[in-house]
Design a protein around this motif. Structure first.
Motif, PDB file in Angstrom:
ATOM      1  N   GLU A  49       0.844  -1.210   0.000  1.00 31.92           N
ATOM      2  CA  GLU A  49       0.000   0.000   0.000  1.00 31.92           C
ATOM      3  C   GLU A  49       0.873   1.252   0.000  1.00 31.92           C
ATOM      4  O   GLU A  49       1.849   1.346   0.748  1.00 31.92           O
ATOM      5  CB  GLU A  49      -0.933  -0.009   1.218  1.00 31.92           C
ATOM      6  CG  GLU A  49      -1.823   1.231   1.245  1.00 31.92           C
ATOM      7  CD  GLU A  49      -3.006   1.117   2.204  1.00 31.92           C
ATOM      8  OE1 GLU A  49      -3.558   0.007   2.342  1.00 31.92           O
ATOM      9  OE2 GLU A  49      -3.374   2.139   2.798  1.00 31.92           O
ATOM     10  N   ASN A  51       0.159   7.557   2.397  1.00 31.70           N
ATOM     11  CA  ASN A  51      -1.096   8.280   2.190  1.00 31.70           C
ATOM     12  C   ASN A  51      -1.052   9.363   1.117  1.00 31.70           C
ATOM     13  O   ASN A  51      -1.995   9.536   0.365  1.00 31.70           O
ATOM     14  CB  ASN A  51      -1.558   8.929   3.492  1.00 31.70           C
ATOM     15  CG  ASN A  51      -2.042   7.934   4.527  1.00 31.70           C
ATOM     16  OD1 ASN A  51      -2.143   8.257   5.690  1.00 31.70           O
ATOM     17  ND2 ASN A  51      -2.360   6.699   4.118  1.00 31.70           N
ATOM     18  N   LYS A  69     -11.318   8.718   7.006  1.00 26.11           N
ATOM     19  CA  LYS A  69      -9.970   8.174   6.817  1.00 26.11           C
ATOM     20  C   LYS A  69      -9.328   8.188   8.197  1.00 26.11           C
ATOM     21  O   LYS A  69      -9.134   9.270   8.761  1.00 26.11           O
ATOM     22  CB  LYS A  69      -9.208   9.038   5.813  1.00 26.11           C
ATOM     23  CG  LYS A  69      -7.951   8.398   5.276  1.00 26.11           C
ATOM     24  CD  LYS A  69      -6.819   8.562   6.239  1.00 26.11           C
ATOM     25  CE  LYS A  69      -5.585   7.825   5.793  1.00 26.11           C
ATOM     26  NZ  LYS A  69      -4.556   7.852   6.845  1.00 26.11           N
ATOM     27  N   ASN A  70      -9.081   6.990   8.744  1.00 27.24           N
ATOM     28  CA  ASN A  70      -8.592   6.862  10.134  1.00 27.24           C
ATOM     29  C   ASN A  70      -9.526   7.632  11.084  1.00 27.24           C
ATOM     30  O   ASN A  70      -9.073   8.537  11.803  1.00 27.24           O
ATOM     31  CB  ASN A  70      -7.173   7.410  10.297  1.00 27.24           C
ATOM     32  CG  ASN A  70      -6.151   6.651   9.498  1.00 27.24           C
ATOM     33  OD1 ASN A  70      -6.471   6.088   8.454  1.00 27.24           O
ATOM     34  ND2 ASN A  70      -4.929   6.639   9.967  1.00 27.24           N
ATOM     35  N   ASN A 115     -11.709   4.384   4.823  1.00 27.98           N
ATOM     36  CA  ASN A 115     -10.459   3.862   5.378  1.00 27.98           C
ATOM     37  C   ASN A 115     -10.483   3.925   6.901  1.00 27.98           C
ATOM     38  O   ASN A 115     -10.641   4.998   7.490  1.00 27.98           O
ATOM     39  CB  ASN A 115      -9.265   4.674   4.868  1.00 27.98           C
ATOM     40  CG  ASN A 115      -7.941   4.029   5.257  1.00 27.98           C
ATOM     41  OD1 ASN A 115      -7.460   3.117   4.586  1.00 27.98           O
ATOM     42  ND2 ASN A 115      -7.363   4.469   6.358  1.00 27.98           N
ATOM     43  N   GLU A 116     -10.351   2.770   7.506  1.00 25.73           N
ATOM     44  CA  GLU A 116     -10.327   2.659   8.976  1.00 25.73           C
ATOM     45  C   GLU A 116     -11.425   3.495   9.634  1.00 25.73           C
ATOM     46  O   GLU A 116     -11.174   4.384  10.449  1.00 25.73           O
ATOM     47  CB  GLU A 116      -8.944   3.016   9.535  1.00 25.73           C
ATOM     48  CG  GLU A 116      -7.899   1.982   9.175  1.00 25.73           C
ATOM     49  CD  GLU A 116      -6.630   2.033  10.020  1.00 25.73           C
ATOM     50  OE1 GLU A 116      -6.443   3.021  10.757  1.00 25.73           O
ATOM     51  OE2 GLU A 116      -5.834   1.088   9.941  1.00 25.73           O
ATOM     52  N   ASN A 122     -11.620  -1.769   5.822  1.00 24.00           N
ATOM     53  CA  ASN A 122     -10.456  -2.147   6.640  1.00 24.00           C
ATOM     54  C   ASN A 122     -10.579  -1.571   8.048  1.00 24.00           C
ATOM     55  O   ASN A 122     -11.117  -0.483   8.232  1.00 24.00           O
ATOM     56  CB  ASN A 122      -9.157  -1.652   5.979  1.00 24.00           C
ATOM     57  CG  ASN A 122      -9.122  -0.133   5.840  1.00 24.00           C
ATOM     58  OD1 ASN A 122     -10.155   0.509   5.693  1.00 24.00           O
ATOM     59  ND2 ASN A 122      -7.929   0.430   5.876  1.00 24.00           N
ATOM     60  N   ASP A 159      -6.231  -4.172   9.402  1.00 19.27           N
ATOM     61  CA  ASP A 159      -4.934  -3.507   9.258  1.00 19.27           C
ATOM     62  C   ASP A 159      -4.168  -3.880  10.515  1.00 19.27           C
ATOM     63  O   ASP A 159      -4.685  -3.708  11.625  1.00 19.27           O
ATOM     64  CB  ASP A 159      -5.100  -1.990   9.215  1.00 19.27           C
ATOM     65  CG  ASP A 159      -5.738  -1.522   7.914  1.00 19.27           C
ATOM     66  OD1 ASP A 159      -5.835  -2.328   6.974  1.00 19.27           O
ATOM     67  OD2 ASP A 159      -6.140  -0.347   7.852  1.00 19.27           O
ATOM     68  N   TYR A 201      -0.913  -3.449  12.822  1.00 15.68           N
ATOM     69  CA  TYR A 201       0.337  -2.801  13.230  1.00 15.68           C
ATOM     70  C   TYR A 201       0.775  -3.302  14.603  1.00 15.68           C
ATOM     71  O   TYR A 201       1.806  -2.891  15.103  1.00 15.68           O
ATOM     72  CB  TYR A 201       0.168  -1.275  13.259  1.00 15.68           C
ATOM     73  CG  TYR A 201       0.001  -0.698  11.860  1.00 15.68           C
ATOM     74  CD1 TYR A 201       1.103  -0.247  11.147  1.00 15.68           C
ATOM     75  CD2 TYR A 201      -1.247  -0.654  11.247  1.00 15.68           C
ATOM     76  CE1 TYR A 201       0.966   0.268   9.861  1.00 15.68           C
ATOM     77  CE2 TYR A 201      -1.399  -0.147   9.967  1.00 15.68           C
ATOM     78  CZ  TYR A 201      -0.294   0.311   9.281  1.00 15.68           C
ATOM     79  OH  TYR A 201      -0.427   0.810   8.003  1.00 15.68           O
ATOM     80  N   GLU A 206      -3.141  -3.688   5.114  1.00  8.38           N
ATOM     81  CA  GLU A 206      -1.994  -3.039   5.749  1.00  8.38           C
ATOM     82  C   GLU A 206      -1.403  -4.029   6.750  1.00  8.38           C
ATOM     83  O   GLU A 206      -1.915  -4.192   7.855  1.00  8.38           O
ATOM     84  CB  GLU A 206      -2.411  -1.753   6.455  1.00  8.38           C
ATOM     85  CG  GLU A 206      -2.903  -0.692   5.488  1.00  8.38           C
ATOM     86  CD  GLU A 206      -3.390   0.562   6.197  1.00  8.38           C
ATOM     87  OE1 GLU A 206      -2.679   1.063   7.083  1.00  8.38           O
ATOM     88  OE2 GLU A 206      -4.496   1.021   5.859  1.00  8.38           O
ATOM     89  N   ARG A 230       4.378  -2.116   8.355  1.00  5.27           N
ATOM     90  CA  ARG A 230       5.190  -1.436   7.346  1.00  5.27           C
ATOM     91  C   ARG A 230       6.193  -2.409   6.740  1.00  5.27           C
ATOM     92  O   ARG A 230       6.512  -3.431   7.341  1.00  5.27           O
ATOM     93  CB  ARG A 230       5.954  -0.280   7.995  1.00  5.27           C
ATOM     94  CG  ARG A 230       5.019   0.822   8.396  1.00  5.27           C
ATOM     95  CD  ARG A 230       5.698   1.880   9.215  1.00  5.27           C
ATOM     96  NE  ARG A 230       4.702   2.885   9.521  1.00  5.27           N
ATOM     97  CZ  ARG A 230       4.509   3.992   8.817  1.00  5.27           C
ATOM     98  NH1 ARG A 230       5.286   4.270   7.789  1.00  5.27           N
ATOM     99  NH2 ARG A 230       3.561   4.843   9.143  1.00  5.27           N
ATOM    100  N   PHE A 236       2.350  -1.719   4.426  1.00  7.58           N
ATOM    101  CA  PHE A 236       2.008  -0.306   4.208  1.00  7.58           C
ATOM    102  C   PHE A 236       3.257   0.513   3.875  1.00  7.58           C
ATOM    103  O   PHE A 236       4.360   0.188   4.294  1.00  7.58           O
ATOM    104  CB  PHE A 236       1.337   0.249   5.475  1.00  7.58           C
ATOM    105  CG  PHE A 236       0.967   1.694   5.364  1.00  7.58           C
ATOM    106  CD1 PHE A 236      -0.060   2.081   4.513  1.00  7.58           C
ATOM    107  CD2 PHE A 236       1.655   2.664   6.064  1.00  7.58           C
ATOM    108  CE1 PHE A 236      -0.398   3.425   4.386  1.00  7.58           C
ATOM    109  CE2 PHE A 236       1.317   4.003   5.948  1.00  7.58           C
ATOM    110  CZ  PHE A 236       0.291   4.381   5.108  1.00  7.58           C
TER     111      PHE A 236
HETATM  112  C1  DGJ Z   1      -3.456   3.060   9.097  1.00  7.57           C
HETATM  113  C2  DGJ Z   1      -4.106   3.841   8.000  1.00  7.57           C
HETATM  114  O1  DGJ Z   1      -5.116   3.077   7.375  1.00  7.57           O
HETATM  115  C3  DGJ Z   1      -3.084   4.306   6.975  1.00  7.57           C
HETATM  116  O2  DGJ Z   1      -3.728   5.086   6.004  1.00  7.57           O
HETATM  117  C4  DGJ Z   1      -1.987   5.058   7.689  1.00  7.57           C
HETATM  118  O3  DGJ Z   1      -2.503   6.203   8.279  1.00  7.57           O
HETATM  119  C5  DGJ Z   1      -1.366   4.143   8.732  1.00  7.57           C
HETATM  120  N1  DGJ Z   1      -2.346   3.711   9.675  1.00  7.57           N
HETATM  121  C6  DGJ Z   1      -0.288   4.785   9.605  1.00  7.57           C
HETATM  122  O4  DGJ Z   1       0.730   5.357   8.933  1.00  7.57           O
END
Ligand code: DGJ
Length: 495
Positions: free
Chosen positions: A49, A52, A120-121, A191-192, A241, A280, A282, A304, A307, A332
């Motif tokens: 991905e 942004n 978005k987020n 998005n999120e 997501n 997603d 992390y 995602e 990273r 990501f």
């Molecule tokens: C999750 C989001 O979906 C992405 O667009 C990005 O903001 C990442 N977090 C963090 O960098």
């Protein structure tokens, strides 16, 4: 003249059936797996991905395409933002979509478009200025102190319809420019999504879990309306997501009501036009999260997967594909990967590319397993050996390499796939994993007739080394050495 024209028209009509027209991508259940079908064939997304803001201007992204190609990606996940495609209400500018498609095609890649619309987020920063500046028409939510926040309300029909109109216009445009090529294979809606800093908009009931379920239904109905408007124009698979829940956090401390595994039911009931919800990831507990999405009935795609710099990217990918029939994987900020990270991904994806048809068939038939050590939310690693049984044989895998000093091993990189090719034939692929094999029922001994290291090209196996002696511990195990990805093929026998 007329005769001449009709001859030309006739010739075109005859030629038409031979002009390849791609079918739009679709999801299809094949045996035990739900797979993405692209150009009529199952497809495994070796994705990444974009960061942004990388796709707002074509020249900015231009140098990244070759790097992404060199990483052996076959799919780029790229944002398309509402603010850029509808700068004035009703006036659309699809240039971002057009150049993304052109550049992806020029590099023989597919696209998953990410619709950065109302949210978005959790936030609403990608909406056009005419939406931002009109809170009377597009109402905002309030925080816990009653302050207006940069999060539009999911209750607003006006917002929902404006978003759905823009999304539908984009899908209509996609149908015109891409239906015959099928470069765009899926679309992520928003998005999120998830509410902050409370469990739901408006008055709280006091039961946070119930508040979150209500907010999930509200969001799901909104996303469903947007997806439905888009699908009415052009039918591609669509997903949402979810930002994951931090251990111990309450709804509102993490984005509440988003597409999380524990809210699958609310999302499914309210959003039939969303084909699946996706995580997603992390956090450390990758396996726990993916297992939960699959257990609640979602086909797995990880848009995602942390990273590109995460050393666990490879191990996580192999486990998700081998154990959870993932249709794809995507770290990501792929366009900003360092040279070192890019090399790791290239090696992983290069191996998956060789194995793609074998993986997809084995996912459908239940002839595949995936292995990695597991990590919990706190980052503690479980190094217990892992078993996988196939009819007749049980494999035991360890992610601790027996021939490398412990302090010289990066255990986070260790992971593998195992695929059954025939009665006694298997391949293993990965790094840092060692397998022993026993009879599934504990009857008799199982030995290694032969083990080879090699590669697949156009589906054909070429051996580069016959492994025996120290490389199989004198027939006791099959070992994928740490350090880089390799593929080995083995034939078992009984004695
Ligand atoms: C999750 C989001 O979906 C992405 O667009 C990005 O903001 C990442 N977090 C963090 O960098």
């Amino acid at each position: 003249m007329w005769r001449f024209l009709s001859q030309i028209v006739g010739a075109i009509l005859i030629a038409l059936p031979s002009i390849a027209v791609a079918e739009p991508a679709q999801l299809e259940r094949r045996g035990e797996a739900v797979q993405l079908i692209v150009d009529g064939r199952p497809f495994l997304i070796r994705g990444g991905e974009l960061a942004n803001s990388s796709a707002s201007h074509r020249p900015f992204l231009a140098p990244a395409w070759e790097r992404m190609k060199a990483m052996r990606l076959n799919t780029v996940l790229a944002p398309v933002s509402w603010e850029l495609i509808e700068p004035e209400e009703g006036r659309f500018d699809f240039s971002t979509v057009d150049w993304l498609i052109e550049d992806a095609r020029a590099h023989d890649m597919r696209l998953v478009l990410l619709w950065f619309g109302t949210w978005k987020n959790s936030m609403s920063t990608y909406v056009p200025a005419w939406v931002k500046r009109d809170p009377a028409r597009f109402p905002r939510t309030l925080d816990d102190e009653g302050q207006s926040q940069e999060i539009l309300s999911a209750h607003s029909a006006e917002t929902r319809e404006a978003d759905a109109r823009a999304f539908a216009a984009m899908m209509r445009h996609l149908k015109i420019v891409d239906e015959d090529h099928g470069t765009v294979i899926m679309v992520q809606v928003e998005n999120e999504i998830g509410f902050l800093p409370l469990a739901k908009e408006g008055t709280q009931t006091g039961d946070r879990a119930e508040d979150e379920r209500q907010q999930a239904r509200l969001y799901a109905r909104f996303a469903n309306a947007v997806a439905a408007a888009g699908k009415a124009e052009y039918r591609l698979p669509m997903f949402v997501n979810g930002a994951q829940r931090r251990a111990g956090a309450e709804p509102g401390e993490y984005p509440s009501g988003g597409p999380l595994a524990h809210l699958t039911r609310e999302w499914r009931e309210e959003a039939p036009n969303i084909d699946f919800i996706a995580p997603d990831i992390y956090f450390n507990n990758f396996a726990e999260i993916t297992d939960a999405y699959v257990a609640s009935g979602n086909p797995l795609f990880i848009p995602e997967a942390n990273r590109a710099s995460d050393p666990r990217v490879g191990a996580n990918a192999l486990r998700a594909i081998g154990r959870n029939e993932a249709m794809g994987f995507s770290p990501f900020s792929i366009d900003t990967a360092s040279v070192e990270d890019a090399a790791r991904i290239a090696s992983l994806y290069g191996m998956l590319e060789q194995l793609e048809p074998l993986i997809l068939d084995a996912q459908a038939d239940g002839r595949i397993a995936g292995f990695s050590n597991q990590v919990n939310f706190a980052g503690e690693v479980d190094l217990a050996s892992i078993e996988a049984s196939f009819e007749g044989f049980t494999f035991t895998a360890t992610t601790i390499d027996p021939w490398t000093p412990r302090d010289a091993q990066d255990l986070s990189t260790h992971g593998a796939l195992l695929i059954r090719l025939g009665d006694e034939d298997f391949i293993v692929a990965g790094q840092g994993v060692t397998f022993t094999v026993a009879d599934e029922k504990g009857a008799g001994q199982v030995g290694l007739e032969a083990v080879e290291e090699g590669y697949f090209q156009a589906g054909r196996w070429t051996a580069t080394r016959r492994l025996n002696g120290d490389q199989t511990h004198q027939g006791r195990h099959v070992r994928l050495p740490p350090g880089d990805y390799t593929i080995q093929k083995m034939r078992l026998y009984r004695y």
